[in-house]
Design an enzyme around this catalytic site. Structure first.
Site, short mmCIF file in Angstrom:
data_model
loop_
_atom_site.label_atom_id
_atom_site.label_comp_id
_atom_site.label_asym_id
_atom_site.label_seq_id
_atom_site.Cartn_x
_atom_site.Cartn_y
_atom_site.Cartn_z
N HIS A 49 -13.74 8.70 -9.30
CA HIS A 49 -13.14 7.63 -9.83
C HIS A 49 -12.75 7.65 -11.27
O HIS A 49 -11.87 7.27 -11.85
CB HIS A 49 -13.78 6.47 -9.48
CG HIS A 49 -13.00 5.24 -9.69
ND1 HIS A 49 -11.99 4.56 -8.87
CD2 HIS A 49 -13.10 4.24 -10.75
CE1 HIS A 49 -11.55 3.52 -9.29
NE2 HIS A 49 -12.37 3.11 -10.40
N HIS A 95 -8.83 -1.39 -5.97
CA HIS A 95 -10.06 -1.86 -5.71
C HIS A 95 -10.12 -1.77 -4.03
O HIS A 95 -10.46 -2.96 -3.57
CB HIS A 95 -10.30 -3.16 -6.18
CG HIS A 95 -11.39 -3.33 -7.08
ND1 HIS A 95 -12.27 -4.34 -7.43
CD2 HIS A 95 -11.93 -2.55 -8.19
CE1 HIS A 95 -13.15 -4.08 -8.02
NE2 HIS A 95 -13.15 -3.12 -8.52
N SER A 313 -20.97 -5.49 -14.05
CA SER A 313 -20.58 -7.05 -14.21
C SER A 313 -19.27 -7.01 -14.98
O SER A 313 -18.87 -6.29 -15.65
CB SER A 313 -21.77 -7.57 -14.92
OG SER A 313 -23.08 -7.46 -14.27
#
Length: 737
Positions: A49, A95, A313
């Site tokens: 990724h 995603h 996060s």
């Protein structure tokens, strides 16, 4: 070994997605065994990724430059010049895995991440798009995934305050265990106000901005670089949780400190969080980075260095600030209610040093973390060519009218209003053309300029012939921009494929990239940003190759944009482009005949350019009243969409005698457009097209309440629209699929 960290074992290395030879490379690089935190850092930086290790060698063949390109691939987003001191900043990312595990948060944080990529560059986001691929409607999880993903996209985008103006939704059994969520964001910036990620200057403060760090999203990038197998649900903790209201505050605070000239460099904390953002900023500037994790704002107690470095996060940024501007920048962030903490400094050492609780948790060469990631030229086999399907060999199982009614209510062709009405597509007040047309159109500031935006790909073409499918994806994006009157400028791509370690999958990837490159060169349509998403497989079954193309075009005057709806009765309907009746890989062949086979339609890029340029000139000259490109479903589906958008019917002429009727009406030949013109102008427009070397013919006249075909029953536009609009709401309400 550092206290409180586990010993490094072969099992632990494997759990981090590193192969034995990659681990040996790490040992050679640093001359010792890594700490647990260092292992996590390498895992994050060297996964597929983040490192593009299976795709990099092939991506180099994509054209990325043009006089209007300010920034190509390699930054947070691509940037193009649209004149008058303005630039468009845009990118698309996936995603996919998170959205399968936790559809709402997976899709929501996909939107949040791509928005940050755009405003990190100094741009204010003005539009979002998305491309969604779901499994067979009959699969037990499909309805749940559609509901969650759409709600997540709408929930984040609507709350953040950016319109979602366009996209694609498709269904196919090959996405049953691995849906795709590709999110695209577009922003507007001043050409002299673009911000980049490369740090500069020694001893400069590295500042953590935004929300606090928690344990959500740890190993998110690693998960995105692995196949799904049994127990995918257990990966739920790796899905991040988004807060669009915090992101809106972050946007405003970032743009304010940028305007105050506080920023040297800025990087979004996206995949691999603090690790990737800090390493990229330092490495791009040929500098080292010292981080002090004791200063990182955390929302959970007792977080380890490993957890802080790999947390994903949301709503966080890392910046290198001008030292004299520290207090001013901090005051701005405090005003917006956001965390602001100096967590490190730039150094001349070219080392990446991470400290926590008085211990050095990582001490690594910063350039090599990115530059020395493995690069694989994986073996591949080209996809075998499929035979062309002769129209005469396809026997129509039903009448043309019945086939149109069935096609228009099929999952891929039906109206996606149920989806886009959950998105606020008019907030900010600049949306000129809403979802449902060939491309969205948004006004640039107060006008007169406008941007045309689209996302396109035809995965069934890409699987049957990756090279032609790659060409077609670019050509269709280009056509859709042209069809509203825009000049296509540049694209972003999101290349979704299966496991690259399988030669046949790698062959699909290589073929599609080569096709994309050829089309981009021929159409002067460079790639300025993008994303690669591999390992989209579940229990060994790969998705269809899905290289989504997000296109951006420019209108000099948004008020002169074209739309697909018929405007009046009695107008001539013209077909531009050559029709042979190509049925291979067509939706007619799949949905009506139950055959998913054959070679896809070939893409003649010279013809695409000539035909598109001619159509754009006709729009600019005010010669046409409606325009629609022909793609899925062919001529009759395109005409039905024009009729349903207006409520006006049409009387059509008989097909040419040398083309079987079903192939003429439903073939998916490329480089074609339907346009309407006042009847008195028809011959003049045909002559203009032919002078430009474009085949053109009058095929009918608008009018009435039905679509009238020679030798067929009339098809009422109102009844057709009910079928078109009805399938998706009925399905989502639990009706038959």
């Amino acid at each position: 070994m550092i206290r409180n960290e586990p010993p490094i074992t072969p099992e632990l290395v494997a759990e981090h997605g590193l192969k034995p030879d990659e681990y040996r490379r790490i040992l050679d690089l640093i001359g010792r065994e890594p700490s647990f935190t260092e292992l996590g850092i390498f895992s994050a930086m060297w996964n597929e990724h983040c490192s593009y290790k299976s795709s990099k060698v092939h991506l180099r063949g994509l054209p990325t430059k043009a006089p209007w390109v300010i920034q190509g691939p390699g930054e947070n987003a691509g940037v193009i010049d649209i004149g008058d001191g303005l630039a468009v900043v845009f990118k698309m990312e996936s995603h996919n895995h998170p959205s399968y595990i936790e559809p709402y948060q997976g899709a929501a944080t996909g939107v949040g991440g791509i928005l940050r990529d755009v405003f990190t560059m100094g741009a204010r986001p003005i539009a979002c798009l998305n491309a969604l691929s779901f499994g067979d409607p009959k699969h037990p999880k499909t309805r749940h995934l559609v509901s969650g993903v759409v709600a997540g996209i709408g929930g984040y985008g609507n709350s953040f305050g950016v319109p979602t103006v366009g996209g694609q939704v498709r269904f196919h059994t090959r996405y049953d265990g691995n849906n795709l969520v590709n999110a695209m964001a577009v922003g507007l910036a001043r050409t002299d106000g673009i911000f980049y990620a490369a740090a500069s200057g020694v001893g400069m403060p590295i500042v953590y901005l935004g929300s606090k760090t928690g344990r959500d999203g740890i190993h998110g990038a690693s998960m995105a670089s692995a196949e799904f197998g049994e127990g995918a649900e257990e990966k739920r903790p790796t899905v991040q949780v988004g807060d669009p209201f915090s992101e809106k505050l972050l946007l405003e605070a970032c743009l304010e400190i940028m305007a105050k000239d506080c920023v040297i460099a800025i990087q979004d904390m996206g995949a691999a969080g603090l690790t990737c953002s800090a390493v990229e900023m330092g490495a791009k500037g040929d500098l080292g980075v010292d981080l002090e994790l004791d200063s990182v704002p955390c929302r959970e107690t007792g977080m380890s260095a490993y957890e802080m470095m790999l947390s994903e996060s949301q709503e966080r940024m890392l910046m290198v600030l001008k030292p004299e501007k520290e207090k001013e920048a901090e005051a701005i962030f405090r005003k917006w209610g956001l965390d602001f903490a100096i967590v490190g400094r730039t150094t001349p050492s070219k080392r990446f040093i991470v400290k926590h609780g008085g211990d050095v948790m990582a001490d690594l060469p910063i350039k090599e973390l990115g530059d020395e990631a493995p690069v694989y030229n994986r073996p591949f086999v080209e996809t075998p060519k499929q035979p062309a399907i002769k129209a005469e060999s396809v026997k129509p199982p039903m009448s043309t009218a019945d086939a149109l009614e069935k096609l228009i209510a099929s999952p891929d062709l039906c109206s996606k209003r149920w989806v886009w009405e959950q998105y606020d597509h008019v907030i900010l007040g600049n949306t000129v053309q809403r979802p449902g047309g060939d491309a969205a159109v948004v006004r640039v500031e107060e006008g007169p300029k406008g941007l045309a935006l689209t996302v396109d790909v035809t995965p069934r073409y890409c699987e049957a012939d990756p090279f032609e499918g790659g060409k077609q994806a670019v050509a269709e994006a280009w056509r859709n921009l042209v069809a509203v009157g825009a000049r296509p400028l540049a694209l972003t791509d999101n290349l979704n494929f299966g496991n690259p370690e399988k030669p046949e999958i790698m062959g699909q990837f290589v073929g599609c990239v080569r096709g994309i490159a050829e089309a981009c060169k021929a159409l002067d349509f460079p790639v300025v940003s993008g994303n690669v998403s591999l390992y989209n497989e579940t229990q060994g079954r790969a998705i269809l190759p899905t290289p989504s193309i997000g296109g951006v075009g420019l209108l000099d005057d948004y008020t002169r944009s074209a739309s697909l709806a018929f405007k009046a009765e009695g107008e001539a309907i013209l077909l531009l482009g050559e029709t042979q009746g190509w049925l291979g890989q067509s939706l007619y062949l799949r949905e009506i005949c139950g055959r998913e086979e054959g070679a896809p339609p070939p893409v003649d890029l010279v013809e695409e350019r000539e035909n598109g340029d001619a159509v754009r000139a006709l729009i600019a000259g005010g010669r046409v009243t409606a325009v629609h490109d022909l793609s899925d479903g062919g001529l009759l589906v395109a005409l039905a969409e024009m009729a349903m958008a207006s409520g006006i019917g049409a009387a059509l002429d008989a097909p040419p005698s040398d083309t079987p009727a079903h192939a003429y009406w439903f073939g998916e030949d490329q480089a074609r457009y339907l346009v309407t013109v006042p009847a008195a102008d028809a011959e003049a427009v045909i002559a203009i097209a032919r002078t430009a070397g474009v085949l053109a013919a009058r095929i009918g006249t608008t009018g009435g309440a039905a679509i009238a075909l020679p030798g067929e029953r009339a098809i009422l536009v109102k009844a057709l629209a009910e079928r078109f609009e009805g399938w998706l709401p009925n399905y989502m309400a639990g009706g038959p699929n």
